[in-house]
Design an enzyme around this catalytic site. Sequence first.
Site, PDB file in Angstrom:
ATOM      1  N   LYS A  71      13.089  11.343 -68.874  1.00 37.11           N
ATOM      2  CA  LYS A  71      12.060  11.048 -68.242  1.00 37.11           C
ATOM      3  C   LYS A  71      10.605  11.574 -68.863  1.00 37.11           C
ATOM      4  O   LYS A  71      10.782  12.703 -69.739  1.00 37.11           O
ATOM      5  CB  LYS A  71      11.843  11.905 -66.557  1.00 37.11           C
ATOM      6  CG  LYS A  71      10.729  11.721 -65.744  1.00 37.11           C
ATOM      7  CD  LYS A  71      11.032  12.779 -64.653  1.00 37.11           C
ATOM      8  CE  LYS A  71      10.031  12.594 -63.503  1.00 37.11           C
ATOM      9  NZ  LYS A  71      10.311  13.370 -62.301  1.00 37.11           N
ATOM     10  N   SER A  86       9.507  10.919 -58.028  1.00 36.56           N
ATOM     11  CA  SER A  86       8.887  10.636 -59.488  1.00 36.56           C
ATOM     12  C   SER A  86       9.556  10.186 -60.575  1.00 36.56           C
ATOM     13  O   SER A  86       8.955   9.568 -61.471  1.00 36.56           O
ATOM     14  CB  SER A  86       7.960  11.801 -59.955  1.00 36.56           C
ATOM     15  OG  SER A  86       8.979  12.831 -60.177  1.00 36.56           O
ATOM     16  N   SER A  95      12.066  14.469 -56.052  1.00 38.39           N
ATOM     17  CA  SER A  95      11.876  13.488 -57.348  1.00 38.39           C
ATOM     18  C   SER A  95      13.361  12.949 -57.933  1.00 38.39           C
ATOM     19  O   SER A  95      13.190  11.997 -58.718  1.00 38.39           O
ATOM     20  CB  SER A  95      11.045  14.074 -58.348  1.00 38.39           C
ATOM     21  OG  SER A  95       9.574  14.095 -57.668  1.00 38.39           O
TER      22      SER A  95
END
Lengths: 442, 442
Positions: free
Chosen positions: A80, A152, A176
């Site tokens: 990420k 996210s 997330s």
Amino acid sequence: MTDTPLHLLTATAALARLRAGTLTVEAYAQALLHRIAQRDDAVRAWAYLDPEYVLEQARALDGVPADKRGPLHGLPIGVKDVIYTKDMPTQHNSPIYKGSFPKVDSASIMILRHAGALIFGKTATTEFAATTVGPKTRNPHSATVDRTPGGSSSGSGAAVGDAQVPLALATQTGGSTIRPASFNGIYALKPTWGAVSREGQKVYSLLLDTLGWYAREVADLALLADVLGVRDDEPSPGPTFRGLSGARFALCQSPVWSQAGPGTRAALSRAAAILRAHGATIDELTLPPSFAAVPEWHRVLLHTDGRATFLPEHRVAKGDLHGSLAVYVDTPGFSRREQLAAQDGIAALRPKFDELAASYDAVLTPSVVDEAPEGLGWTGEAAFCSALHVPVVNIPGFQGENGMPIGVSLVAPRFHDRRLLKVAEAVGRVFEAEGGWTRRLL
Amino acid sequence: MTDTPLHLLTATAALARLRAGTLTVEAYAQALLHRIAQRDDAVRAWAYLDPEYVLEQARALDGVPADKRGPLHGLPIGVKDVIYTKDMPTQHNSPIYKGSFPKVDSASIMILRHAGALIFGKTATTEFAATTVGPKTRNPHSATVDRTPGGSSSGSGAAVGDAQVPLALATQTGGSTIRPASFNGIYALKPTWGAVSREGQKVYSLLLDTLGWYAREVADLALLADVLGVRDDEPSPGPTFRGLSGARFALCQSPVWSQAGPGTRAALSRAAAILRAHGATIDELTLPPSFAAVPEWHRVLLHTDGRATFLPEHRVAKGDLHGSLAVYVDTPGFSRREQLAAQDGIAALRPKFDELAASYDAVLTPSVVDEAPEGLGWTGEAAFCSALHVPVVNIPGFQGENGMPIGVSLVAPRFHDRRLLKVAEAVGRVFEAEGGWTRRLL
């Protein structure tokens, strides 16, 4: 016999071939790059990916003598883009950090790289992993209509869901990690807060942020848990799990059940029915009234921690900071007294939840409000998140009204992560077989 | 009239001249570089300092038009070498990070740089701000015998104490900000945990690490508190401070008073006498028995958090990691159950301490065991540290048996930082005038 295409291998299966010498790191990386080349227009999971560099690293790994290879030798991992990587930019999906290239690895990347992992590329995220505005990423399971992969950790969830990599790193402050896992039909572990160092990962809230990771089977989650040092006390203080027959689960609707949609309600009730059919007992766990404040306290922490966290970006380039984050600085919203009441209130409930959950093999609770909604702009409701620092595993296997995947969460007391993974393995097997949703990847 | 030499200016005094145009940033920087050139052999405060680059930055700042200047325009600040600076290496006094150069600013540096501060150089620290093994730095107030400046913020404390810079950033996990302040005869603020973002500052313990800073007067501490966003609720929930006469202080010996040496005992009792002589009342504050566990819980957290924090370095280069840190990984020492008991136990005491301290203008407590010990290898006992997240100001003014400075701490409830600074200003004035120790700098 038709062999499984390489991109569909789980991490555990791929590692076995890499160790046996029947697969080279380069060939495996080539297969994944080929998959990405075919699918990237449809999924758009990557914020940064340099195929040439991936292959260069892969060839270097192939050149490492057998006795110098680490436990994850050659295993591709997506990262990420809020996690520092010394050899790739880290841009947080923020114009303020466009081209930013901190030449240092996060704690997690140091460990994974040293274990021989192939750090593949950086995956798309919402801005600073802190807004609900989706990046460009599309849910790989929705061929016709644009649906969000959740956020996210949008790109990591979609990339693993689409078999572009077997494993990817995520982060969680609200939901997330767990929400994209549910939306993309994959497994996720959000370990106990503090079990793994979060050094080198963008801060949102120190008390909430946790590194998590995705895979397409529980054994793969455990692989990373091993290497990243996730350890329970031994012997484990919880009940010994001897299979679903005779196991005890608690069904906890959480304080925000009223927001749950039909897909999640059906998934939870089907999950309970499947476990019962396999001989487990399911108790209803109703949290004491003191837990009703948790969602509001969580909201206070996001706001008050955001006030300190985003002050630098607000000062330097307010116009380039999303309005939902700038507001934390512009309009503090909660007093210091309210901030401390939230911190202290949640802290006091953590040991209470541990105690409530301690006698169960796991607590079953919703992962999301419902299946992935349409559109890419909004990554979904973060209602079912957890400030309690407990480990959570998302288990796929169910589906919503539009056939999109829905997962349910298994939860355990803090630092019962390894015990939880054992339970999740057995539960995942029956949910995937009998839950009604099947991963259709070619 | 003899003018004060430029290196002896406080930050507030220097800023006034810089704003008035009677001093250029370059001339000020030159004066500090000259001071450092004279004193560096004796003090050795710096881990990285490039005089040419400092002057280049200073000239660039002098070129900024008046209407574009920030509130700290031209103010030199030393930075502990565990805090990222995009234009200088960050090496943590660790061979593992020798030459490491993450090209990104910490949250605090982003804010300070944007406010116009001149980021001067990196100051010496113990390894990862986490050992008690001193760097090469010498206490500037001991001309004949080698004495430690304290740690882990050794270089920042010594540089401000020796008038090489007016301000410097520190960090604290145990006593790493307050101890060097006491040993070097300067002021320090360790603000409430979470008041300022710790992003980009090496992690040791997420629940304990706090950014702090040093100055030679309280007004200078407040300058940085303004810019870094340290804010109390308004109106302040504490008693309104109207000067020492009529003020109420509590004297809290803390659970580790039995370790206090003669210098600290004398300082505390002189401090109380001075305050009484100025019309304040001093109550004895005896903490309830539940606080007796705090030092041990603090030790548990350092050990258990260190286990996750130093795992990457342990994996990558164990031989280059100090033994006192490697042991956290090699010998976990405490169970997960003990780790959580420490986390939860301290969390439950934080609001209790706030309540006990709430009716006082400030709580007076020891900063250190005693004056700076001889030798450079050992930076001093961390006994009087605080896991309670409360703001602490070190006030100099006293001395030990060898004439070395000793400070005492003023403490307030969490997020009463600004109120505490107001009290500290009045207290500092009388302690410095009547405490017996005088800063002798030429």
